[in-house]
Design an enzyme around this catalytic site. Sequence first.
Site, PDB file in Angstrom:
ATOM      1  N   LYS A  82      14.784 -46.107 -44.979  1.00  0.00           N
ATOM      2  CA  LYS A  82      14.494 -45.252 -46.136  1.00  0.00           C
ATOM      3  C   LYS A  82      15.454 -44.060 -46.138  1.00  0.00           C
ATOM      4  CE  LYS A  82      10.509 -43.113 -48.502  1.00  0.00           C
ATOM      5  NZ  LYS A  82       9.065 -42.849 -48.438  1.00  0.00           N
ATOM      6  N   SER A 157       6.311 -44.301 -52.413  1.00  0.00           N
ATOM      7  CA  SER A 157       7.690 -43.915 -52.643  1.00  0.00           C
ATOM      8  C   SER A 157       8.705 -44.768 -51.882  1.00  0.00           C
ATOM      9  CB  SER A 157       7.888 -42.456 -52.243  1.00  0.00           C
ATOM     10  OG  SER A 157       7.691 -42.290 -50.845  1.00  0.00           O
ATOM     11  N   SER A 181       2.777 -44.130 -49.216  1.00  0.00           N
ATOM     12  CA  SER A 181       4.109 -44.595 -49.603  1.00  0.00           C
ATOM     13  C   SER A 181       4.657 -45.774 -48.822  1.00  0.00           C
ATOM     14  CB  SER A 181       5.109 -43.451 -49.505  1.00  0.00           C
ATOM     15  OG  SER A 181       5.018 -42.681 -50.663  1.00  0.00           O
TER      16      SER A 181
END
Length: 492
Positions: A82, A157, A181
Amino acid sequence: MDIRELITKSSSEQRKALLNKEVSAVELTQAVYERVNEVDEKIGAYNSLTKEYALETAQKVDDKIKNGEQLPPLAGIPLALKDNINLKSYPTTASSKILKNFISPYDATVVQKLKSNLIPIIGKANLDEFAMGSSNENSAFKIVRNPWNLNKVPGGSSGGSAAAVAACEATVALGSDTGGSIRLPASYCGLVGLKPTYGRVSRYGLIAFASSLDQIGPITKTVEDSALLLNVISGHDEKDSTSLNLPVNDFTKDLKNDLKGIKIGYIKELCSEGLNPDVAAAIKKSIETYKSLGAEIVEISLPLIKYSIAVYYVIATAEASSNLARFDGVRYGYRAKDVDNLYDMYVKTRAEGFGDEVKRRIMLGTYALSSGYYDAYYKKAQQLRRLVKNDFDNAFKKADILLSPTCPHTAFDIGSKVDDPLSMYLTDIATITANLAGIPAMNIPVGLDSDGMPIGLQLQSDCLNENKLLNVAFKLEEAVQFNYSIPTKTTV
Ligand code: GLN
């Protein structure tokens, strides 16, 4: 096995192929990059690629295999990272314009661990700006599309991390979870997503959103891969003051235990009203499956869940407003041009550098922390957070594991909620309480809805009980036999 098929598999099959010398780690990495070249223009999972690092690492794995040396369990297994986690000498943007040209000067602790385990990092995965969002539509660069249906969101997210794994642009991924997320994108993309106990995994080098809630964790195709990756990333770190000083478990060791004597509590408030009928049916079926596996099923009530969204959005925005104060144009990334003075520079940099959702949260959080409102909002939220934790403590006296849907519905259409922040926030109803309480929680896929979109089940355990959590997830995974490689055959 053909290498194109191999990239759709979990790490255990890829490891077998590496050890049997059917493919080299460099070939496996290259095959994944080929896949990225073919599909990522449509999906948007990656902000940037880290090819040089990945191939260098893969080469080290091949050298070890050639010399007959021992290989760490996930060595050579392609990973998506990420883009709010620092990888030295590569861009880390948090999908924000304000960090667009920022190059990491150091490695996050989890990245050091990936490196010492020889795990090739394929690229930096797209996310909602600063991890704020539930659909990945808040990235400053591009949206991410769900590989199961390109008109749907992948969840957020960590949408890039999940989409990368679902589309076989990586075998495993790391995401971060502040309010869901990891679990929400895993649910929408048919994957296993695990948020560990708060403090289990170091946050050093993770760009902070809400420090008392943030936790890094794995997104994978299988429960075993989740346990293997958790083995790699967990452990005490003196660079993170909230890191727990505990020995690292082997999270794979209890996976296959039988479920006799395990009590599973379904959360009444999350398993009844407002569920999409396909989700409700899948949850019911999972409960039946657990019964047939010998678990005892009980009903659990968490009455304070109804306040959790309000509590979370006060605490998370308050912490975010403080954490994001450092992005002022002086020390990091973007700086506005044509300014008259220092104050003007701060204002213009932040006005131009942050997106709408980030600004909304900075304003909400600053308001909640301001004198005169602090007691009414922030302090109240902290008090309620304690009560939410008490609810969980009571629940875990009656059940080992709590069960609910991860989300009341499956992935929604791109654009359908983006202009309505409140309805977007409501998608987090089942996930945010785990962050408020600091407990581990995971998503596992349990079926498809009538549109062919994945349905996710959430399991939660008491703090530090990941072994049991993974065991209970593994048993259901075995029974469900979810076909996680569908995206390669369908949309892309
Ligand atoms: N969807 C939640 C939010 O927007 C959670 C985000 C997260 O876990 N990073 O804040």
